[in-house]
Design a protein around this motif. Structure first.
Motif, PDB file in Angstrom:
ATOM      1  N   UNK A 109      49.777 -50.119   6.283  1.00 20.46           N
ATOM      2  CA  UNK A 109      48.498 -49.862   5.625  1.00 20.46           C
ATOM      3  C   UNK A 109      47.869 -48.634   6.262  1.00 20.46           C
ATOM      4  N   UNK A 110      47.491 -47.669   5.430  1.00 24.60           N
ATOM      5  CA  UNK A 110      46.841 -46.474   5.967  1.00 24.60           C
ATOM      6  C   UNK A 110      45.666 -46.084   5.082  1.00 24.60           C
ATOM      7  N   UNK A 111      44.767 -45.318   5.639  1.00 24.60           N
ATOM      8  CA  UNK A 111      43.644 -44.771   4.884  1.00 24.60           C
ATOM      9  C   UNK A 111      43.900 -43.284   4.683  1.00 24.60           C
ATOM     10  N   UNK A 112      43.871 -42.853   3.438  1.00 30.58           N
ATOM     11  CA  UNK A 112      44.136 -41.442   3.137  1.00 30.58           C
ATOM     12  C   UNK A 112      43.121 -40.921   2.119  1.00 30.58           C
ATOM     13  N   UNK A 113      43.066 -39.593   2.007  1.00 28.89           N
ATOM     14  CA  UNK A 113      42.339 -38.998   0.881  1.00 28.89           C
ATOM     15  C   UNK A 113      43.385 -38.614  -0.162  1.00 28.89           C
TER      16      UNK A 113
ATOM     17  N   UNK B 295      46.212 -46.955   1.282  1.00 31.17           N
ATOM     18  CA  UNK B 295      47.481 -46.635   0.642  1.00 31.17           C
ATOM     19  C   UNK B 295      48.607 -47.255   1.463  1.00 31.17           C
ATOM     20  N   UNK B 296      49.775 -47.347   0.829  1.00 31.08           N
ATOM     21  CA  UNK B 296      50.967 -47.832   1.506  1.00 31.08           C
ATOM     22  C   UNK B 296      51.444 -46.794   2.515  1.00 31.08           C
ATOM     23  N   UNK B 297      52.185 -47.269   3.521  1.00 30.15           N
ATOM     24  CA  UNK B 297      52.740 -46.359   4.527  1.00 30.15           C
ATOM     25  C   UNK B 297      54.067 -46.911   5.020  1.00 30.15           C
ATOM     26  N   UNK B 298      54.975 -46.051   5.483  1.00 36.46           N
ATOM     27  CA  UNK B 298      56.174 -46.558   6.152  1.00 36.46           C
ATOM     28  C   UNK B 298      55.778 -47.419   7.347  1.00 36.46           C
ATOM     29  N   UNK B 299      56.578 -48.412   7.648  1.00 33.65           N
ATOM     30  CA  UNK B 299      56.283 -49.303   8.774  1.00 33.65           C
ATOM     31  C   UNK B 299      56.246 -48.484  10.065  1.00 33.65           C
ATOM     32  N   UNK B 300      55.141 -48.643  10.809  1.00 29.66           N
ATOM     33  CA  UNK B 300      54.973 -47.910  12.058  1.00 29.66           C
ATOM     34  C   UNK B 300      54.144 -46.652  11.909  1.00 29.66           C
ATOM     35  N   UNK B 301      53.828 -46.285  10.670  1.00 26.13           N
ATOM     36  CA  UNK B 301      53.068 -45.054  10.427  1.00 26.13           C
ATOM     37  C   UNK B 301      51.615 -45.353  10.067  1.00 26.13           C
TER      38      UNK B 301
END
Length: 259
Positions: A187-191, A205-211
């Motif tokens: 889980x990440x926060x992006x613009x 947004x989705x993210x690769x595991x560990x990112x």
């Protein structure tokens, strides 16, 4: 530890028999151990062939609701042909979750199908999003399922638990013994960008595991303690990237290096 990939993550690469076979070999070389069937042509003979060629067992599927409820025997027979004992459902319609009567009926139907599977050596798994945490009569639909449907197991999805605003570790513990399969999704926060010239809102947004931001060194040991056997990477947005395989490669490299 062994880790699998839900092929829905790379649906743009596996939509043909040739693409499925070629990509499965690449995933094996990358370090993945198992597969979840979703987003690929559902051909049991092809699935069995690719699984055997790559030595990648199929540990879970996502199947249509109608087949789970009304074609259970054939579905079990097909799954037996490619060695998979776990039959999953991605979700059921939100309009049924909103309606207190339809929700109870739908959960009862799924539990009945799950009981039939259990009597034949299979397990039924329900995959959560965030909308199962809609409250119906003072209780979330997810908690209603946990408490009233003993033959429903759960493919616990970490991203959607975080998105729903609930405590991941609480649910991992609460569902001990019923989460043989989990989706590792960061889980990440992006613009987000609307166009090359224009940016959009700041959002999850989705993210690769560990990112992303999830605490995997707490989550994965808790899952092991709760009986998880099949750790399945899922990144819904990987198919949208120019280098789709690089997205899922990041996840498996992180997991193999850390667990």
């Amino acid at each position: 530890m062994k880790f699998g990939l839900n092929l829905y993550s790379i649906r743009n690469l596996v939509g043909t028999p040739e693409g499925f076979r070629e990509t499965a070999h690449k995933l094996k070389e990358m370090g993945y151990d198992t597969l979840q069937i979703s987003g690929v042509p559902y051909d049991p003979a092809l699935i069995a062939s690719v699984s055997k060629e790559t030595d990648m067992p199929v540990v879970l599927t996502h199947m249509p609701l109608d087949r789970i409820l009304n074609d259970t025997d054939a579905l079990m027979e097909e799954h037996a042909s490619f060695g998979c004992k776990n039959i999953g459902l991605g979700s059921f319609p939100f309009d049924k979750m909103e309606d207190p009567i339809k929700m109870v009926e739908q959960v009862a139907e799924l539990n009945e199908a799950g009981e039939k599977m259990a009597k034949n050596g299979f397990k039924f798994f329900y995959h959560n999003h965030h909308y199962e945490f809609y409250k119906n009569n003072g209780q979330t639909v997810y908690d209603y399922m946990i408490e009233n449907a003993p033959y429903i197991n759960f493919t616990l999805d970490t991203y959607w638990l975080q998105y729903a605003g609930v405590d991941i570790l609480d649910y991992v513990k609460k569902m001990s013994g019923r989460i043989d399969c989990v989706h590792l999704k960061d889980y990440q926060i992006i613009r987000k960008r609307i166009s090359p010239e224009e940016t959009g809102p700041v959002s999850p947004d989705y993210a690769p595991v560990g990112k992303g931001t999830l605490k995997w060194h707490e989550i994965i040991p808790a899952m092991l303690a709760s009986g998880t056997k099949n750790f399945i990477v899922e990144e819904d947005s990987a198919a949208q990237y120019a280098d789709t395989l690089a997205e899922v490669e990041y996840s498996i490299k992180y997991l193999k290096a850390n667990f």
